[in-house]
Design an enzyme around this catalytic site. Structure first.
Site, mmCIF file in Angstrom:
data_model
loop_
_atom_site.group_PDB
_atom_site.id
_atom_site.type_symbol
_atom_site.label_atom_id
_atom_site.label_comp_id
_atom_site.label_asym_id
_atom_site.label_seq_id
_atom_site.Cartn_x
_atom_site.Cartn_y
_atom_site.Cartn_z
ATOM 1 N N PHE A 151 0.857 -1.187 0.000
ATOM 2 C CA PHE A 151 0.000 0.000 0.000
ATOM 3 C C PHE A 151 0.891 1.233 0.000
ATOM 4 O O PHE A 151 1.783 1.367 0.847
ATOM 5 C CB PHE A 151 -0.916 0.026 1.228
ATOM 6 C CG PHE A 151 -1.734 1.292 1.325
ATOM 7 C CD1 PHE A 151 -2.892 1.438 0.567
ATOM 8 C CD2 PHE A 151 -1.346 2.343 2.155
ATOM 9 C CE1 PHE A 151 -3.639 2.611 0.631
ATOM 10 C CE2 PHE A 151 -2.089 3.511 2.228
ATOM 11 C CZ PHE A 151 -3.242 3.642 1.464
ATOM 12 N N ASP B 289 -20.667 -13.049 -7.102
ATOM 13 C CA ASP B 289 -19.635 -13.992 -6.648
ATOM 14 C C ASP B 289 -18.253 -13.477 -7.022
ATOM 15 O O ASP B 289 -18.102 -12.638 -7.922
ATOM 16 C CB ASP B 289 -19.899 -15.339 -7.357
ATOM 17 C CG ASP B 289 -19.323 -16.531 -6.616
ATOM 18 O OD1 ASP B 289 -18.580 -16.336 -5.643
ATOM 19 O OD2 ASP B 289 -19.626 -17.671 -7.034
ATOM 20 N N ASN C 196 -14.359 -15.558 -7.273
ATOM 21 C CA ASN C 196 -13.829 -16.892 -7.006
ATOM 22 C C ASN C 196 -12.327 -17.027 -7.109
ATOM 23 O O ASN C 196 -11.829 -18.092 -7.445
ATOM 24 C CB ASN C 196 -14.499 -17.902 -7.949
ATOM 25 C CG ASN C 196 -15.880 -18.252 -7.445
ATOM 26 O OD1 ASN C 196 -16.025 -18.807 -6.361
ATOM 27 N ND2 ASN C 196 -16.907 -17.902 -8.204
ATOM 28 N N GLY D 52 -18.190 -18.900 -1.472
ATOM 29 C CA GLY D 52 -18.753 -18.991 -0.126
ATOM 30 C C GLY D 52 -18.401 -17.742 0.644
ATOM 31 O O GLY D 52 -18.715 -16.621 0.244
ATOM 32 N N ASP E 286 -17.813 -9.557 5.144
ATOM 33 C CA ASP E 286 -17.343 -8.470 6.005
ATOM 34 C C ASP E 286 -18.386 -7.358 6.027
ATOM 35 O O ASP E 286 -19.312 -7.325 5.208
ATOM 36 C CB ASP E 286 -15.988 -7.945 5.512
ATOM 37 C CG ASP E 286 -16.036 -7.504 4.052
ATOM 38 O OD1 ASP E 286 -16.701 -6.491 3.776
ATOM 39 O OD2 ASP E 286 -15.437 -8.171 3.184
ATOM 40 N N ASP F 90 -19.055 -22.216 1.108
ATOM 41 C CA ASP F 90 -19.378 -23.263 0.131
ATOM 42 C C ASP F 90 -19.593 -24.599 0.825
ATOM 43 O O ASP F 90 -19.976 -25.571 0.184
ATOM 44 C CB ASP F 90 -18.240 -23.394 -0.888
ATOM 45 C CG ASP F 90 -18.407 -22.429 -2.055
ATOM 46 O OD1 ASP F 90 -19.487 -21.821 -2.164
ATOM 47 O OD2 ASP F 90 -17.462 -22.286 -2.843
ATOM 48 N N GLU G 51 -39.400 -36.677 2.267
ATOM 49 C CA GLU G 51 -38.483 -35.533 2.406
ATOM 50 C C GLU G 51 -39.145 -34.253 1.889
ATOM 51 O O GLU G 51 -38.954 -33.166 2.447
ATOM 52 C CB GLU G 51 -37.181 -35.800 1.651
ATOM 53 C CG GLU G 51 -36.292 -36.817 2.355
ATOM 54 C CD GLU G 51 -35.018 -37.128 1.575
ATOM 55 O OE1 GLU G 51 -33.957 -37.212 2.198
ATOM 56 O OE2 GLU G 51 -35.103 -37.295 0.338
HETATM 57 C C1 DGJ Z 1 -18.768 -20.333 -5.770
HETATM 58 C C2 DGJ Z 1 -20.026 -20.142 -4.993
HETATM 59 O O1 DGJ Z 1 -19.766 -20.050 -3.638
HETATM 60 C C3 DGJ Z 1 -20.983 -21.276 -5.318
HETATM 61 O O2 DGJ Z 1 -22.123 -21.181 -4.517
HETATM 62 C C4 DGJ Z 1 -21.310 -21.217 -6.773
HETATM 63 O O3 DGJ Z 1 -22.009 -20.040 -7.053
HETATM 64 C C5 DGJ Z 1 -20.040 -21.296 -7.600
HETATM 65 N N1 DGJ Z 1 -19.075 -20.321 -7.182
HETATM 66 C C6 DGJ Z 1 -20.338 -21.118 -9.057
HETATM 67 O O4 DGJ Z 1 -19.217 -21.054 -9.816
#
Ligand code: DGJ
Length: 721
Positions: free
Chosen positions: A276, A471, A473, A522, A527, A541, A607
């Site tokens: 930073f 999302d 990732n 997930g 935050d 996740d 179920e």
């Molecule tokens: C990560 C997410 O946490 C999942 O729930 C799902 O949306 C996948 N990505 C999809 O690529």
């Protein structure tokens, strides 16, 4: 309430007091933070003694008892003889480093401050104290902003660094808060983990030196959370002094606690100083993210109640109020679906009471796997002929709303976008770090953000879309922006998060009724900063109900139940291979926003009936579950015979108790679960099994059924007669 008198600044909330004082040399000393104390200048607690090797600033002359190395500071500098954790570190044009701050002025204003482009608690009726400090040699002014949310026992802080000089200075570090304690005997609790096991509490006494929880991954991370607690060694749920600090920020952060040589503690919290460096031109200002402080003299439960209430009422911007029970196709289909498969899932979910269908990853571009498609935000017509214009009305016709997954910050090399703009990624020349086969778009750039936002806006405008799951990732690595000169590369991480916030704010503004759920594989960006834009966040996740007990327990210390994305998924669980009953999966997922992540056409009629009952129960009690006062009745990390929690309505006339037993054991003990938060004098009807005084239920407890098999679950509804 803010009281200012001759350099003494006292901030009172209903139950706490925070105080600082400008001393004879203009050093702003921190005199107190804790349970409410009135009518007192608490600087009498500060002792001045001559300590060997502790430097003396020039203005103190030969007074060796005056050293910044030992005095409790309100906002620490560096290079001043204070060798503890710095809050501010400046690099001046001559190459020298340091920050030496002295009191200059103050002002009190009605209404809590807001921060442009950054998340912040709201408080139109509250007050703001601004204390102005200056570093004369640097030509820099520092405004310490304090918001006092009296009814919530919350003090917010942010810092504005202003260059009043004629040359640029570099900010190497600017913490959002510094909190000095005149004691060393404190425990630190951090919330740590990994992908698929986030926010597990870790507690230990502070030892001499620095202990920190941080992230340099570009997001707040699965590994550590920008929320920490400092407390008495003996503090527990219902007793002991404890202090919470959280940062409203979703990027690199550092929470550091130092126990010094003289048994004092300093906590600093803010943007991580690694990589930073912010160049501040003459007349320019830099504003740190907001941090919030909360204190309780009676343990963690009141701390949690205060934070939860303040988050719900002053941070979240929730367009729906009641959250929908949703079904998401990800765990049942991943990338292989078409419109018919989706409609089949929706058709089997609708009669059970599910109100929102969410189409997850795989609906756009050439997205048949995680190797391609990110960046191309146009509907994949092979999977969805007729596009969303055709699909959404079919879902709506089933009585369900429609939601969509997006990952706007990312791009695959195998995409039209990357082929057209390979220079739009954050990537140091000569370096390439992929993660999940994707690269990160340069959201520091307005043109990149405009392009992605334009594409998303077109999709969101093309049909009646009520919800978006946003999302992200991967973490950021080998970060470099082609849009910034070499001397400004230290700004990239922060500008990136400002870009994310800008995009989210635009989406909120253009689609005010859209419910946005945050997600980062997930819970990698769970935050308080994200919660300002996305009032719920996919917690993890990991949907295994037993692991979720731990994840949701840890998350609950700071974050309200209504923010935790939690779903029932199919068994054996995709992350753990464990199978637990539909009943138990439902009980655990109700400790959150509640939904399903499975294909209901592939489960048994029994179920389906369980799900129908679960949804009816959740809908009936949603206000209590999401708005009630939350009590942790046991700690799932202790591997006890059960995990239990409880929600109590603000008027104490209703309560819900949830219990999940542990692994089966021969000759299980017969347990009476002691409840909390009830009104001792009320009589409560317990699920049609008789009525009992609140005092009895809290002191003698409620007899739990004997478990038979692994991970049984029960829920009890209590209502006052
Ligand atoms: C990560 C997410 O946490 C999942 O729930 C799902 O949306 C996948 N990505 C999809 O690529």
């Amino acid at each position: 309430m803010i009281l200012c008198h001759k350099g003494l600044f006292t901030l009172h909330t209903n139950h706490t007091t925070y105080q600082m004082k400008a001393d004879a040399h203009g050093v702003l000393l921190h005199t107190y933070y804790g349970p409410r104390v009135e009518g007192c200048d608490l600087s009498y607690t500060i002792r001045y003694v001559d300590r060997g090797f502790s430097p003396v600033p020039e203005e103190a002359g030969e007074d060796r008892t005056f050293s910044l190395d030992v005095l409790p500071q309100e906002y620490s500098g560096c290079g001043t003889g204070d060798f503890r954790l710095p809050s501010l570190d400046l690099e001046l044009p001559n190459g020298s480093r340091g920050a030496d701050l002295r009191f200059k002025s103050f002002r009190v204003e009605r209404g809590k401050y807001a921060l442009e482009g950054l998340p912040a608690f709201r408080g139109e009726e509250d007050e703001t104290l601004t204390v102005v400090l200056e570093d004369a040699a640097a030509g820099v002014e520092v405004e310490l902003l304090y918001g006092v949310l009296e009814d919530y026992d919350l003090i917010t802080r942010a810092v504005r660094v202003i260059n009043r000089g004629t040359s640029a200075v570099k900010i190497r570090q600017a913490a959002s808060l510094c909190l000095d304690f005149q004691r060393g005997n404190l425990d630190l609790i951090t919330f740590d983990g990994k992908h698929v096991l986030e926010r597990c509490p870790n507690r230990g006494p502070l030892l001499p030196g620095v202990r920190s929880a941080d992230s340099v991954r570009g997001g707040s991370s699965h590994q550590h959370n920008p929320f920490v607690i400092l407390c008495d060694h003996s503090a527990g749920e219902d007793h002991g002094l404890c202090f919470a600090a959280c940062l409203l920020y979703s990027g690199n952060f550092q929470a550091a606690a130092e126990r010094s040589q003289f048994e004092t503690v300093r906590l600093t919290l803010g943007i991580h100083p690694w990589n930073f460096c912010w160049t501040l031109g003459p007349g320019e200002a830099f504003t740190t993210p907001e941090a919030a402080l909360c204190c309780s003299g009676q343990g963690f439960t009141p701390l949690t109640h205060r934070l939860h209430r303040c988050f719900r009422e002053r941070l979240l911007r929730d367009p729906w109020g009641e959250r929908p029970v949703l079904i998401n196709n990800w765990e049942s289909t991943e990338f292989s679906f078409d419109a018919e498969r989706l409609v089949a899932i929706a058709k089997s979910a609708a009669p059970m009471g599910v109100g929102l269908f969410v189409m997850d990853d795989g609906w756009f571009g050439a997205r048949d796997s995680d190797r391609a498609g990110l960046g191309d935000w146009t509907v994949n017509r092979d999977k969805l002929p007729g596009g969303l214009e055709a699909l959404v009305p079919r879902i709506k016709a089933l009585g369900m709303d429609f939601g969509l997954w997006v990952e706007p910050e990312m791009v695959n090399e195998d995409s039209e976008l990357y082929r057209a703009h390979p220079d739009w990624v954050l990537q140091a020349p000569g370096r390439m770090v992929r993660s999940r086969q994707q690269l990160v778009l340069d959201f520091t750039r307005r043109d990149v953000r405009d392009h992605i936002y334009g594409a998303l806006k077109a999709v969101l405008s093309s049909a009646e879309i009520s919800y978006v799951k946003w999302d992200v990732n991967r973490s950021l690595a080998a970060v470099w922006s082609a849009a910034l000169p070499p001397e400004r590369q230290g700004e990239v991480f922060h500008r990136y998060i400002l870009g994310v916030y800008d995009m989210l704010e635009r989406m909120r503004r253009d689609f005010p009724h859209l419910l946005i759920e945050g997600c980062s594989g997930g819970g990698g960006r769970f935050d308080a900063g994200m919660l300002y834009y996305t009032p719920q966040i996919w917690c993890s996740d990991n949907t295994d109900a037993i692991d979720r007990l731990r994840i949701q327990y840890g998350t609950s210390f700071c974050y309200p139940v209504c923010t935790m994305g939690a779903h029932v998924s199919a068994i054996p669980n995709a992350q753990t291979g464990r199978s637990v009953s539909m009943e138990t999966r439902g009980v655990v997922a109700m400790h959150g926003t509640f939904g399903y992540e499975m294909d209901p056409s592939r489960i048994t009629p029994e179920e389906r009936e369980v799900i129908r009952r679960q949804i009816a129960f959740f809908k009936k009690h949603q206000a209590l579950i999401h708005q009630g006062d939350y009590y942790r009745l046991s700690d799932p990390f202790q591997n006890g015979p059960y995990t239990a929690w409880e929600q109590v309505s603000p008027d104490k006339r209703e309560a819900l108790v949830f219990v999940v037993s542990g692994p089966a054991q021969g000759g299980p003990p017969l347990l009476n679960l002691r409840l909390k938060g009830l009104e001792p004098s009320f009589r409560y009807q317990v699920d049609g099994q008789g009525d009992y005084p609140g005092a009895a239920l809290m002191e003698a407890g409620w007899p739990l059924p004997m478990p038979w098999g692994d991970f049984q679950s029960w829920q009890f509804y209590l209502s006052a007669l």
